[in-house]
Design a protein around this motif. Sequence first.
Motif, PDB file in Angstrom:
ATOM      1  N   GLU A  74       0.909  -1.167   0.011  1.00  0.00           N
ATOM      2  CA  GLU A  74      -0.127   0.094   0.026  1.00  0.00           C
ATOM      3  C   GLU A  74       0.866   1.209   0.029  1.00  0.00           C
ATOM      4  O   GLU A  74       0.409   2.206  -0.365  1.00  0.00           O
ATOM      5  CB  GLU A  74      -0.999  -0.063   1.278  1.00  0.00           C
ATOM      6  N   SER A  75       2.085   1.071   0.548  1.00  0.00           N
ATOM      7  CA  SER A  75       3.105   2.273   0.407  1.00  0.00           C
ATOM      8  C   SER A  75       3.236   2.677  -0.813  1.00  0.00           C
ATOM      9  O   SER A  75       3.766   3.822  -1.247  1.00  0.00           O
ATOM     10  CB  SER A  75       4.256   1.993   1.254  1.00  0.00           C
ATOM     11  N   LYS A  76       3.179   1.712  -1.738  1.00  0.00           N
ATOM     12  CA  LYS A  76       3.529   2.302  -3.218  1.00  0.00           C
ATOM     13  C   LYS A  76       2.842   3.000  -3.727  1.00  0.00           C
ATOM     14  O   LYS A  76       2.826   3.855  -4.701  1.00  0.00           O
ATOM     15  CB  LYS A  76       3.761   0.969  -3.958  1.00  0.00           C
ATOM     16  N   SER A  77       1.446   3.284  -3.083  1.00  0.00           N
ATOM     17  CA  SER A  77       0.621   4.464  -3.903  1.00  0.00           C
ATOM     18  C   SER A  77       1.022   5.641  -3.459  1.00  0.00           C
ATOM     19  O   SER A  77       1.853   5.817  -2.344  1.00  0.00           O
ATOM     20  CB  SER A  77      -0.856   4.113  -3.042  1.00  0.00           C
ATOM     21  N   THR A  78       0.435   6.619  -4.065  1.00  0.00           N
ATOM     22  CA  THR A  78       1.071   7.965  -3.715  1.00  0.00           C
ATOM     23  C   THR A  78       0.260   8.634  -2.635  1.00  0.00           C
ATOM     24  O   THR A  78       0.663   9.725  -2.114  1.00  0.00           O
ATOM     25  CB  THR A  78       1.078   8.842  -4.847  1.00  0.00           C
ATOM     26  N   SER A  79      -0.736   8.145  -2.005  1.00  0.00           N
ATOM     27  CA  SER A  79      -1.373   9.016  -1.183  1.00  0.00           C
ATOM     28  C   SER A  79      -1.968   7.879   0.035  1.00  0.00           C
ATOM     29  O   SER A  79      -2.158   6.697  -0.055  1.00  0.00           O
ATOM     30  CB  SER A  79      -2.595   9.669  -1.421  1.00  0.00           C
ATOM     31  N   ILE A  80      -2.217   8.392   1.214  1.00  0.00           N
ATOM     32  CA  ILE A  80      -2.885   7.860   2.368  1.00  0.00           C
ATOM     33  C   ILE A  80      -4.098   8.235   2.549  1.00  0.00           C
ATOM     34  O   ILE A  80      -4.336   9.348   2.758  1.00  0.00           O
ATOM     35  CB  ILE A  80      -1.926   7.453   3.555  1.00  0.00           C
ATOM     36  N   GLU A  81      -5.257   7.441   2.454  1.00  0.00           N
ATOM     37  CA  GLU A  81      -6.649   7.998   2.815  1.00  0.00           C
ATOM     38  C   GLU A  81      -6.986   7.799   4.294  1.00  0.00           C
ATOM     39  O   GLU A  81      -6.524   6.851   4.753  1.00  0.00           O
ATOM     40  CB  GLU A  81      -7.533   7.311   2.058  1.00  0.00           C
TER      41      GLU A  81
END
Lengths: 194, 197
Positions: free
Chosen positions: B190-197
């Motif tokens: 999940e860290s590979k995505s660019t944002s944290i919701e």
Amino acid sequence: MPSENPTPTDAELVAGTLSGREDYFGDLVNRYKGPLVNYLFRMVRQPDEAHDLAQEVFIKIYRALDRYDPQYKFSTWLFRIAQNAAIDRIRKRRIQVVSMDRPNDDGGDGVWEFPSDEPDPYRDSRNRERGDAIQQAIDALPWEYRELIVMRHYGELSYEEIARAKDMPLGTVKNKLFRGRQMLKKSLAQYLTD
Amino acid sequence: MDWNDPSTIDEWLYLEPDGELTSAELRQLDAAAAASPETAHTRQELARLSEILEASKIEVRPSFEAEVLASLPPAPWSARHPRSWWGAAAVLAVFGGAAALLAGMSAAQLQPVSPFLAAMAAIGDLLASSVAAGAGLIGASWRGIGLAVGDWLGESIPNAVAFGVFVVGVNLILLRLLRRRSRFEVVASESKSTSIE
């Protein structure tokens, strides 16, 4: 061990703690508190929260100390746990970390940065402004660069340690740090010419 | 690396603040900076960037270490890993004691057979009887369960269907547990995505 060796290794301090010497764990805390608190501060952006989280991480580490495998670096293990703790905390607080347009709602944090020895209102305000700019620039980085930049500059991890902590090839770490630093340089250009 | 290649010099400029360059690479970078004002300027900016990042570190509160040490739980690993040899040693001591006792009794009663051998044989008999009794008990239990389940399933088709659903469900749960990714893998991916919701 501390009494016989002026600079014991992390593995020696862990072994000492497991044999009942709690003060050896104190040495580990002392060794890593600065990088850990600063790493967490850049992730959660609240000094008090960073301290609390760092304390939780150290307690988590202590509870699981007998599972530490000395063939890996202690710092790698510590920062993996810290990274998970920070991500959990960020998720709970639902902080949006990538939008540079978003106003900085933690504006007061900059007070913690660049403490001055003598009263100088102009310098204080400039330092605060620069502190805010740094935080905004870091927040504006894509997550994958941000994590690595914070690990390198605030967690003081080497490239190899970051690669291990992130399960990434060394080349990828270098590349991401290169890109992240390029972005930071661009964002903070006005502060780099003084 | 080809140091005449601008991308190599660019890369070295960014590696230098981390102390990742060899002395030979540093010398080449010095030469490149001397030859190009632009390179020298970038080098200066990157050094300054490292400086301001370093200066932006916060101080750890002085009481932090004491707070951590005061909140440590009692050494949890000693409870998690009880000295496992204690159990084995206790069993050994009990058997040793029993053997010694039987050996003493046999010495008086079982002449001319060696008292020690007689004691060992008695312990062996005891163990064999226990194993036989245990095996019989387990066998009887399974047979009893088998008979009860067989009777229940034979009573009606819905019972058989319900049992089938139960077996499939249990297998699916086990499969899901086996395939569940570790917490760190989830976070890493999940860290590979660019944002944290």
